[in-house]
Scaffold this motif. Structure first.
Motif, mmCIF file in Angstrom:
data_model
loop_
_atom_site.group_PDB
_atom_site.id
_atom_site.type_symbol
_atom_site.label_atom_id
_atom_site.label_comp_id
_atom_site.label_asym_id
_atom_site.label_seq_id
_atom_site.Cartn_x
_atom_site.Cartn_y
_atom_site.Cartn_z
ATOM 1 N N PRO A 99 -3.083 -4.321 1.002
ATOM 2 C CA PRO A 99 -4.466 -4.244 1.474
ATOM 3 C C PRO A 99 -4.794 -2.862 2.029
ATOM 4 O O PRO A 99 -3.899 -2.107 2.433
ATOM 5 C CB PRO A 99 -4.521 -5.310 2.568
ATOM 6 C CG PRO A 99 -3.123 -5.400 3.088
ATOM 7 C CD PRO A 99 -2.248 -5.166 1.888
ATOM 8 N N SER A 100 -6.056 -2.525 2.054
ATOM 9 C CA SER A 100 -6.477 -1.195 2.528
ATOM 10 C C SER A 100 -6.146 -0.987 3.995
ATOM 11 O O SER A 100 -5.951 0.146 4.436
ATOM 12 C CB SER A 100 -7.973 -1.014 2.298
ATOM 13 O OG SER A 100 -8.711 -2.018 2.980
ATOM 14 N N ASP A 101 -6.066 -2.084 4.746
ATOM 15 C CA ASP A 101 -5.749 -1.974 6.173
ATOM 16 C C ASP A 101 -4.313 -2.395 6.477
ATOM 17 O O ASP A 101 -4.009 -2.876 7.575
ATOM 18 C CB ASP A 101 -6.733 -2.796 7.004
ATOM 19 C CG ASP A 101 -6.745 -4.275 6.616
ATOM 20 O OD1 ASP A 101 -6.182 -4.625 5.545
ATOM 21 O OD2 ASP A 101 -7.326 -5.083 7.365
ATOM 22 N N VAL A 120 4.003 0.479 4.795
ATOM 23 C CA VAL A 120 4.441 -0.627 3.935
ATOM 24 C C VAL A 120 4.558 -0.205 2.467
ATOM 25 O O VAL A 120 5.360 -0.771 1.722
ATOM 26 C CB VAL A 120 3.522 -1.868 4.070
ATOM 27 C CG1 VAL A 120 3.527 -2.402 5.488
ATOM 28 C CG2 VAL A 120 2.122 -1.581 3.594
ATOM 29 N N ALA A 121 3.784 0.778 2.049
ATOM 30 C CA ALA A 121 3.879 1.234 0.661
ATOM 31 C C ALA A 121 5.250 1.842 0.373
ATOM 32 O O ALA A 121 5.681 1.893 -0.789
ATOM 33 C CB ALA A 121 2.776 2.248 0.359
ATOM 34 N N ASP A 122 5.931 2.298 1.419
ATOM 35 C CA ASP A 122 7.246 2.915 1.250
ATOM 36 C C ASP A 122 8.394 1.922 1.385
ATOM 37 O O ASP A 122 9.566 2.311 1.256
ATOM 38 C CB ASP A 122 7.434 4.031 2.279
ATOM 39 C CG ASP A 122 6.441 5.166 2.086
ATOM 40 O OD1 ASP A 122 6.120 5.467 0.912
ATOM 41 O OD2 ASP A 122 5.967 5.716 3.096
ATOM 42 N N LEU A 123 8.086 0.654 1.646
ATOM 43 C CA LEU A 123 9.145 -0.351 1.706
ATOM 44 C C LEU A 123 9.789 -0.471 0.329
ATOM 45 O O LEU A 123 9.107 -0.503 -0.698
ATOM 46 C CB LEU A 123 8.582 -1.712 2.135
ATOM 47 C CG LEU A 123 8.032 -1.814 3.551
ATOM 48 C CD1 LEU A 123 7.416 -3.194 3.777
ATOM 49 C CD2 LEU A 123 9.131 -1.546 4.579
ATOM 50 N N LEU A 152 1.602 -8.076 5.316
ATOM 51 C CA LEU A 152 1.643 -6.614 5.285
ATOM 52 C C LEU A 152 0.804 -5.973 6.387
ATOM 53 O O LEU A 152 0.814 -4.743 6.531
ATOM 54 C CB LEU A 152 1.193 -6.111 3.911
ATOM 55 C CG LEU A 152 2.129 -6.467 2.751
ATOM 56 C CD1 LEU A 152 1.549 -5.988 1.428
ATOM 57 C CD2 LEU A 152 3.534 -5.885 2.970
ATOM 58 N N ARG A 153 0.112 -6.790 7.156
ATOM 59 C CA ARG A 153 -0.626 -6.278 8.316
ATOM 60 C C ARG A 153 0.125 -6.510 9.623
ATOM 61 O O ARG A 153 -0.363 -6.122 10.690
ATOM 62 C CB ARG A 153 -1.999 -6.957 8.409
ATOM 63 C CG ARG A 153 -2.973 -6.607 7.299
ATOM 64 C CD ARG A 153 -4.350 -7.171 7.627
ATOM 65 N NE ARG A 153 -5.285 -7.015 6.529
ATOM 66 C CZ ARG A 153 -5.782 -8.021 5.789
ATOM 67 N NH1 ARG A 153 -5.425 -9.269 6.069
ATOM 68 N NH2 ARG A 153 -6.627 -7.788 4.817
ATOM 69 N N ARG A 154 1.291 -7.153 9.562
ATOM 70 C CA ARG A 154 2.062 -7.378 10.793
ATOM 71 C C ARG A 154 2.490 -6.028 11.360
ATOM 72 O O ARG A 154 2.776 -5.083 10.609
ATOM 73 C CB ARG A 154 3.311 -8.222 10.526
ATOM 74 C CG ARG A 154 3.098 -9.653 10.058
ATOM 75 C CD ARG A 154 2.213 -10.457 10.971
ATOM 76 N NE ARG A 154 0.803 -10.292 10.597
ATOM 77 C CZ ARG A 154 -0.230 -10.352 11.424
ATOM 78 N NH1 ARG A 154 -0.023 -10.546 12.717
ATOM 79 N NH2 ARG A 154 -1.449 -10.211 10.997
ATOM 80 N N PRO A 155 2.592 -5.935 12.676
ATOM 81 C CA PRO A 155 3.035 -4.658 13.267
ATOM 82 C C PRO A 155 4.468 -4.326 12.879
ATOM 83 O O PRO A 155 5.292 -5.223 12.650
ATOM 84 C CB PRO A 155 2.903 -4.909 14.775
ATOM 85 C CG PRO A 155 2.889 -6.391 14.931
ATOM 86 C CD PRO A 155 2.268 -6.946 13.697
#
Length: 328
Positions: free
Chosen positions: A106-108, A113-116, A150-153
């Protein structure tokens, strides 16, 4: 022609057979007695080599009807990830989520996360706050399970410590769907179902249509046993190499450790000190293999009762590492 020494050895071997058989019968009796004292226990099948040495269903749907395998699903998804890599749909375990499946981010999303990597997801070391336990209800009631996860801290550095989270495996499952162009159901049936000769019925999907990537799959105990045999035999079944032997070896190499059970964890599989490879699901669902002892085990239990490491699951471990291990 037998000489005196070989003749004596043959006699000794023959005389030992009744004692061996008696010992096995006693072990089977011990197993039967042990499981009858476990009120959550439903069914178990044990195979040593090519022989079924124990098969009993005390409660539940039985040996030939499906049971919810709960988080054993995580181990199945890990096998599908290995196949996707072997087939070239994903470059390697080092491939990042941003490369493999950018459309699900997601955008937010939480920064980073993209690097996971696929390995971070396989080993539950994404670093994100978990969606299991107290966060589970809010997660599965959200309108987008992948985005929620994917928005979790970020509460740990990715790749460092294990944070048990079904959301992490669900993200992996969604990434596999995008990378392969096949749903998890299609992958499970083509990679495992048809080669192993087992039925894999549809299971829960999220609001976006992704099959649940870490829970709610259903298999019969006999189907679970065949997956255990696949792990026991290095990815082989029925004389065919179903999954890469290299992937199985990587899967059972310790990459992290569970903070709850203390068990080592590979690519979706728990590992005991005695040599068992385990898929573990809520309530006491177990797919277990012990390559050195040539054992494959499937256990189903009440899916609605907890099975903590210090409770019922601990009793199942005692069963595996006690009387079952002596069968090998």
């Amino acid at each position: 022609m037998l000489n005196r020494r070989s003749f004596a050895a043959t006699l000794l071997s023959a005389s030992a057979v009744p004692f061996v058989n008696r010992a096995i019968a006693q072990t089977e009796s011990d197993i039967r007695s042990a499981v009858r004292d476990l009120p959550q226990f439903h069914a178990m099948i044990v195979q040593r080599g090519d022989d079924i040495v124990f098969a009993e269903a005390l409660r539940g749907p039985g040996l030939d009807r499906v049971a919810n395998i709960k988080s054993c699903s995580k181990s199945i998804v890990a096998l599908l990830a290995g196949n996707a890599i072997s087939q070239g749909a994903i470059a390697s375990v080092e491939a990042t989520l941003g490369v493999v499946a950018p459309s699900i981010i997601p955008s937010d999303a939480t920064q980073g996360v993209a690097d996971l990597t696929i390995e971070d997801l396989l080993t539950l070391r994404a670093g994100l706050e978990g969606t299991s336990g107290p966060n589970y209800g809010a997660w599965v009631n959200s309108d987008n399970w992948v985005s929620f996860a994917l928005r979790r801290p970020m509460i740990a550095t990715p790749g460092e410590r294990m944070i048990y989270s079904t959301g992490t495996t669900h993200v992996l499952g969604a990434a596999l769907t995008v990378a392969t162009g096949q749903s998890l159901l299609e992958q499970a049936r083509s990679v495992l179902g048809r080669p192993l000769g087992i039925e894999i019925p549809p299971w829960t999907r999220d609001p976006q249509g992704f099959y649940f990537g870490g829970n709610e799959m259903a298999l019969t105990p006999r189907a679970m046993l065949r997956i255990a045999m696949l792990m026991r035999d290095g990815g082989r079944f029925g004389g065919e190499q179903i999954l890469s032997a290299d992937w199985i070896r990587a899967s059972i190499r310790p990459h992290t450790r569970s903070p709850f059970s203390g068990l080592d964890y590979g690519y979706g599989w728990f590992l005991t000190d005695s040599g068992f490879i385990l898929a573990r699901g809520y309530g006491g669902q177990v797919i277990a293999a012990h390559p050195e002892r040539d054992l494959a085990v499937a256990i189903t239990s009440d899916p609605n009762s907890p099975a903590r490491s210090g409770g019922y699951f601990g009793q199942l471990i005692d069963l595996l590492e006690g009387p079952l291990l002596t069968l090998g």
